[in-house]
Every structure is written in C-alpha cells, then in structure tokens.
Scaffold this active site. Structure first.
Site, PDB file in Angstrom:
ATOM      1  N   ASP A  13       0.828  -1.204   0.000  1.00 39.76           N
ATOM      2  CA  ASP A  13       0.000   0.000   0.000  1.00 39.76           C
ATOM      3  C   ASP A  13       0.867   1.260   0.000  1.00 39.76           C
ATOM      4  O   ASP A  13       2.079   1.208   0.285  1.00 39.76           O
ATOM      5  CB  ASP A  13      -0.894  -0.028   1.254  1.00 39.76           C
ATOM      6  CG  ASP A  13      -2.209   0.700   1.064  1.00 39.76           C
ATOM      7  OD1 ASP A  13      -2.312   1.503   0.127  1.00 39.76           O
ATOM      8  OD2 ASP A  13      -3.128   0.468   1.879  1.00 39.76           O
ATOM      9  N   ASP A  50     -10.927   2.313  -3.236  1.00 42.34           N
ATOM     10  CA  ASP A  50     -11.527   1.939  -1.950  1.00 42.34           C
ATOM     11  C   ASP A  50     -13.047   1.984  -2.032  1.00 42.34           C
ATOM     12  O   ASP A  50     -13.734   1.607  -1.089  1.00 42.34           O
ATOM     13  CB  ASP A  50     -11.038   2.869  -0.838  1.00 42.34           C
ATOM     14  CG  ASP A  50      -9.736   2.368  -0.233  1.00 42.34           C
ATOM     15  OD1 ASP A  50      -9.201   1.362  -0.742  1.00 42.34           O
ATOM     16  OD2 ASP A  50      -9.251   2.983   0.737  1.00 42.34           O
TER      17      ASP A  50
HETATM   18  C1  DGJ Z   1      -5.980   1.885   1.757  1.00 42.35           C
HETATM   19  C2  DGJ Z   1      -6.342   0.682   0.922  1.00 42.35           C
HETATM   20  O1  DGJ Z   1      -6.891   1.093  -0.304  1.00 42.35           O
HETATM   21  C3  DGJ Z   1      -7.307  -0.179   1.721  1.00 42.35           C
HETATM   22  O2  DGJ Z   1      -7.712  -1.266   0.935  1.00 42.35           O
HETATM   23  C4  DGJ Z   1      -6.650  -0.623   2.991  1.00 42.35           C
HETATM   24  O3  DGJ Z   1      -5.594  -1.495   2.725  1.00 42.35           O
HETATM   25  C5  DGJ Z   1      -6.176   0.580   3.791  1.00 42.35           C
HETATM   26  N1  DGJ Z   1      -5.382   1.455   2.992  1.00 42.35           N
HETATM   27  C6  DGJ Z   1      -5.384   0.153   4.994  1.00 42.35           C
HETATM   28  O4  DGJ Z   1      -4.843   1.206   5.655  1.00 42.35           O
END
Ligand code: DGJ
Length: 703
Positions: free
Chosen positions: A445, A514
């Site tokens: 990430d 997300d």
């Molecule tokens: C952002 C990501 O897009 C999510 O899927 C998740 O992993 C969060 N970060 C975790 O902090």
C-alpha cells in the site's frame, strides 16, 4: 525532397511508423498509421514537416520533447541523426535504437522504439547521455513525441478522486495545449490518469474509428501534453512531469525515461484495449499469463480491530466461501505504538504482541491447517511520526526542515532515495518472508501523496526528488523480484493510484479503488478495463453497496474476484450462493483473465453495462449484464454479441444464479450460430427487469 532520404520503418502486424532522416541529418516522423501492404510504398511517405523529438532552444516554437541546459549554460540543443540499429528481442519483438547527437556538444539522445508485432504495440523511451565535462540540467525529457495530421482530434481521458477513480470524459481538442498531468509524487494518478484514447477525425466507438490508446509506465508525476499548432497539426508528448524537476545529470551519466506504450488501430476502442491487454499479459505485467488466487481480505470487515482469535475465526469464513487465500490487512504491527488506528506505527514492522501473541508464523500455520494460503498487508515506504523508526531515524523522512510537518493520513513518506532507506524497505519485506516462508501474497500500500517534500539525502539536488523517488522504488522492487520472482503482490495506493505499467512489471494485480460499492464499481472497473486486463483489476465483494449479493458478486466477477466481507454476517443462502460463485469463477476465470474483452453496451450511454470475454479459440465466452437503472416500460434493445466465430454454434446458459432462481433469459438453454448471436443478439432485459439486477451468461461452442 530527394528520394534517397534514409528511412526507418517500424512495423507491427497492422500498424507502422516511418521516420525519415532529412536535411541537416534531422530525424522526422513521416508516418504513423496502418501498415502498408507493399513495403515499397513506404518510400512515398517522405514528409519532413515534423521533427521526431523536438529540442528546445532552436527553431521550434511549440512544446519541446527535450530541453537541456549544457554544462556551459547554453540552453539549446540540436539533434542530428548519427546511426540506428535494430535487434530482435524475441520472435515478436524488435527494438530499434536511433542515436542522435548535438554537433556542438558531447550529448547523445537515443530514441528507443520497441515494436510488438502480434499485439500491435509500440513502446518508446529515451536515453539522454551526458558526455560533457560537467553537470547538465534537463528540464524536459519526453518518453514519446508523436505527431498527427487529422482534421479533428478527440481525446478520451479518465479522472476522479479518492473513491471516484477513472471517470471517462471525451472532448474535442482545439488549438492550444491540453495538459493532463499529476504532481502527487508517490503515485501517478488520482485526480487525473495517464491513460488516454486519441481519436482522429471523429470520435471512435468500440468497433470503429482510427485512434491511438496510450499510457506512460511510470508510478510518479506524469505529463501528457496535447498541442495543436497553427496548421492543425497535433503533437502528443508523454513523459515524466517536468514540474519542479529540473534534473541535474552529472558528467558521464545517462538519464533514461520511462516507457510510453501505445497502440494504433482503425478498429475502434475495443481493439485498442484488446491490443493493450494482450501486450500486458505477455510483456507488461508480472506473470501476466499465470492464474491468480481468489482471496478474502479483512480490511472492510474489521479494519484494525482484530486479534489472533478473530482472524482464525475469519479463516473459517474464507473456507466457507472457498477462496484460496486469506489476506490480513493493516493493523497487525507496532508494539511501543500499536497500530490500533491510522495514527501510529508505520515503520515498526513487528507483529503487535498483544493482538498476535503467536506472531505471523502462528497465523500462517493456522491457515495452512485449514488448507488456506496466507497473505499480508505492508506499507513499507511510509512512516508514522509516532513510531520507533521515526525516533531512531528522523533523517530518513521526506520533509522541509524549517516548516511544520505536512501530514496526510497522519503519516509521512520515507526518503527512499537514501540507499539506507532502500535497504531498510528491502529488509522489511525480505525478513518477513524469510521468517515466514509460508506468506504467499503481499498487498503493498501507499496511502499518501508527497507534499512539502524535501529529501535530506539529496541535499542541493532537490529538483531530482520526484524522479529519483520513483526510480528508488523500482530499485527496491527489482531487488525483491530478484529474490522472490513470482510472489503475487497487489499494488495499492489508498485506492487506485498506482495503476501503471511502470509498476506492473513488479506486481501481479492492483487495487482500483476503496470504493467497493457494486454500482460504482461497474464504472470504476469499466474505466480500468480499457487499459488493463481483467486479471490485474482486483474486484472484491464487500458490504459497502446495499445491492443484493448476487449483483455485487457479478460485478466482482468481471475482474479478478475476491472478497472483503464478514462471512459471519451473511445469510445461509448468501453463503451458499457465494461458495457456488467461487467454484463457478474458478471454472470460467481462464476466459475472463486470458480471453478477449468486448464492451457491448457502455454504462456511459445506456442505463446498463454489458461486456463479454471470449477465449482466443472462440469456444467459450462469458457475458456480464448489469442493469443499473430502469424506468417503467423502458425498452432496452437486444444486445449483439461480439468476438464469436460466425460458423460455430453456441449454447446459451445463464449461470451464477441465486439458489433456486430460474433464468428469465428467453434464449436460455438454446443453441444459436455465432453469426446469429452477433447479428441479432440476446434479449438481456426480458422478464422482470429491475434496477440493480444482473446476469452472467456462459456461451459455449457446441461444434
Ligand atoms: C488503503 C487501501 O486502499 C485499503 O484497501 C486498505 O488497505 C487501507 N489502505 C489500509 O490502511
């Protein structure tokens, strides 16, 4: 013009580009279009109106491809053809390298053109070699400059924000400059993406129109410039964004740009996407021809609120669904400052002893006992001010020394340009994998952009920061891939943002957004699927949207399906359906991942979206049909299929239905010729049509 001008002809199966060495040994783009049937005809395209790679500081008055300030302060560059070579990389790929040189300065520019014959892709990048005595400054450094002479130009581009990635817009270009760029530092896109279609003369449809589809393979700031000059000529310049990035290149050093990847076709956007998908699977994505694992992630299900026992309980949910792997997300690390919220612990990559007393090893073993693979989330480039790492190494952080820290999601970016930080990041991953060889998947990430960025390591070369950061990331990835060549890694950047072919060389899939609401995902995934093959587009069934589980599942199935859901909160019927859906997906995923995508009805044009994948032999196709909105007595016409063999017969069968549901598809169970299906089509909106309903149709050749 003399007929003896030297020509360099670059060809793919259906396209060609001709470069001509003209007066004063300048290199010109004479042609970019369909491949000629007879190679003798190329001699007729001798135009020397458009120089291939225009340098600033000389005669040209529009946007340059390159601008150099030499060691002596001279801000001009003249590029003259010296030589070129062509070499076969494999049976399908030829790399042509054209060397240009300034007659006054020891500076060489090497233009690389790599042609991928079968896929109709051309990849271009540039090397700038400083053979002068001192440091030079580069303030433009395009990966590609392409020229077009059409009557009109139509640009389709994709923009958005966090949770609204990849919204498609189309506009006619007019005189002047249209720039699509980003200045986000740690990722390429969020507000605007580097992917585009450029149609010539008139807008292209899925099946018709002359266009190029292109994108830059770079995970940092990009700039795509479209400039129409006074003669209606269009130049397209793609490369790293020169914004705040006058690059200091020391004597003896070579500056290599990222790759610009494009396809030219006369057969519309659908063909352009299929070309890119084929290229991506064969060349652009790590293990692009290999199957992917289905998984259950726990981010939306638990956020950081979990412990060892709960996770092991969630494994049972994964088993009930029948997926291959459990993916543990954010929140598993930090002891002095435990990661219970997003305010702490990035950098302290040790298991939280309270939450996970048995460590990752215990979880891997528990998963293994249940015949599940185990994967884990990391955000290795980032640091929380509240972390032991920050206390130990405040000098490892990108920040302006005399200003307040500019936090985003309560975190800062590590100074990855510093080789010690690169070692640290490499070791975080390496140690985790060495200690836990059972870890079978990583989600990588990157949850913030760069603001107020300053690299303590770069000292007086701050304008190299943006470029060197992304290069440093690739260094780390190359090292990791050397040791772990095939470990699947999902690329994520707080939703979509690192969805580019620069990074996908090292990654197997990416997280598009997300926003996992099923309705929104139809559009978001539709956007990405224009440029990336389905097996790279992670698409999870979650509880975010309020749509029925059937709809959310059908939406996830169009990409690389997974789950992020509390299975415990699902009904028996939903679990039964989902388990069957996973089995179905595994059965048909080869067609989705490795087949040809045909977008049949765009959600931008009708209140529904219909797309299908057909395998390369045209023996099996899977069609996805999403009714997004529906007004009483609205008539939605039949949908003509594509990509089938007209001479074959196909059985039509609706699949992935809720337990005990009956298909309302009038053609269900019947057999039709490919010819009929492509000329008449299927009645996908018969029976009880309602908003937010969907169907999946399996189309199987019977002869
Ligand atoms: C952002 C990501 O897009 C999510 O899927 C998740 O992993 C969060 N970060 C975790 O902090």
């Amino acid at each position: 013009m003399s007929q003896s001008n030297k020509q360099i002809v670059l060809e793919t199966r259906n396209s060609a580009m001709v470069l001509t060495v003209g007066s004063h040994q300048k290199l010109f783009q004479s042609y970019l279009g369909a491949r000629f049937n007879r190679s003798a005809d190329y001699a007729a395209v001798q135009s020397t109106r458009r120089e291939s790679y225009i340098a600033a500081g000389m005669e040209d008055l529009f946007e340059p491809a390159i601008r150099v300030v030499h060691a002596d302060g001279n801000p001009s560059l003249a590029l003259r053809y010296v030589t070129h070579t062509s070499s076969k990389k494999d049976d399908n790929t030829i790399e042509t390298i054209i060397t240009l040189k300034d007659p006054q300065y020891a500076l060489q520019v090497l233009l690389h053109y790599v042609t991928f014959n079968k896929e109709d892709i051309i990849k271009t990048f540039t090397e700038i070699k400083n053979q002068e005595k001192g440091t030079i400054t580069l303030s433009n450094y395009a990966s590609a400059m392409l020229h077009f002479d059409a009557s009109k130009y139509w640009l389709s581009h994709f923009d958005g924000d966090y949770m609204t990635e990849m919204r498609m817009k189309e506009t006619q270009l007019t005189t002047g400059i249209k720039i699509l760029d980003s200045k986000l530092g740690a990722r390429a896109h969020m507000y605007r993406s580097p992917m585009f279609y450029l149609s010539l003369d008139k807008p292209s449809s899925e099946r018709e129109g002359e266009l190029i589809a292109g994108t830059l393979g770079w995970s940092g700031n990009f700039q795509n410039t479209f400039e129409i000059d006074q003669q209606n000529g269009l130049r397209v310049i793609s490369g790293m964004n020169p914004y705040a990035s006058d690059y200091k290149l020391e004597a003896g050093k070579t500056f290599t740009t990222p790759e610009f990847i494009f396809t030219y076709t006369q057969k519309g956007k659908g063909q352009a996407s299929r070309n890119l998908h084929d290229w991506a699977r064969n060349y652009g994505v790590l293990d692009g021809n290999k199957p992917r694992m289905t998984l259950l992630n726990n981010w939306e299900a638990t956020h950081m609120d979990f412990n060892q026992d709960l996770l092991v309980e969630l494994f049972d949910g994964a088993k009930k669904l029948g997926v291959d792997l459990f993916l543990l997300d954010d929140g598993w690390f930090g002891n002095k400052y435990p990661r219970d919220a997003d305010k702490t612990a990035l950098g302290d990559w040790q298991e939280d002893k309270k939450k996970l007393p048995g460590g990752i090893g215990y979880l891997v073993r528990q998963a293994d006992a249940k015949d599940l693979k185990f994967g884990i989330w990391l955000e290795p480039e980032m640091i929380s001010p509240k972390s032991e790492l920050y206390e130990k190494h405040p000098e490892w952080v990108l920040k302006l020394q005399n200003r307040e820290e500019s936090l985003s999601r309560n975190q800062l970016v590590l100074d990855l340009i510093n080789p010690k930080v690169q070692d640290f990041v490499y070791n975080v991953v390496d140690e985790l994998l060495t200690k836990n060889p059972g870890v079978a998947f990583i989600k990588w990430d990157c949850n913030r952009m760069m603001t107020n960025a300053y690299s303590p390591y770069l000292k007086n070369k701050q304008s190299n920061l943006y470029i060197d950061y992304t290069r440093s990331l690739y260094n780390v990835m190359a090292r990791l891939r050397n040791k772990y060549p095939h470990l699947p890694i999902m690329l994520c950047a707080g939703g979509g943002g690192r969805t580019d072919y620069g990074a996908l060389k090292y990654f197997t899939e990416f997280w598009p957004s997300d926003n996992t609401d099923g309705f929104e995902r139809v559009f978001i995934q539709w956007g990405y699927l224009n440029f990336f093959p389905a097996l790279t587009v992670s698409s999870h069934v979650t509880s975010m949207g309020k749509q029925p589980v059937k709809f959310r599942t059908d939406v996830a199935m169009m990409g690389k399906m997974g789950y992020d859901i509390r299975v415990k909160n699902m009904t028996e019927e939903e679990i039964k359906f989902s388990n069957a859906a996973v089995i179905t997906y595994k059965r048909i995923s080869d067609v989705i991942w490795f087949g040809d995508l045909y977008r049949l009805i765009s959600p931008y044009e009708e209140p529904r979206a219909v797309l299908m994948y057909a395998d390369k032999h045209k023996n099996k196709a899977i069609l996805f049909n999403y009714i997004l909105n529906f007004r009483r007595k609205e008539y939605l016409g039949k949908v003509k299929l594509d990509g089938l063999d007209p001479d074959k017969n196909y059985r039509i069968e609706e699949i992935n239905m809720m337990p005990d549901a009956k298909s309302v598809l009038p053609e269900n169970g019947e057999v039709f010729s490919g010819d009929y299906l492509m000329k008449v089509g299927l009645n996908l909106s018969a029976g009880k049509v309602a908003a937010i309903t969907s169907s999946v149709i399996e189309i199987t050749a019977t002869n």
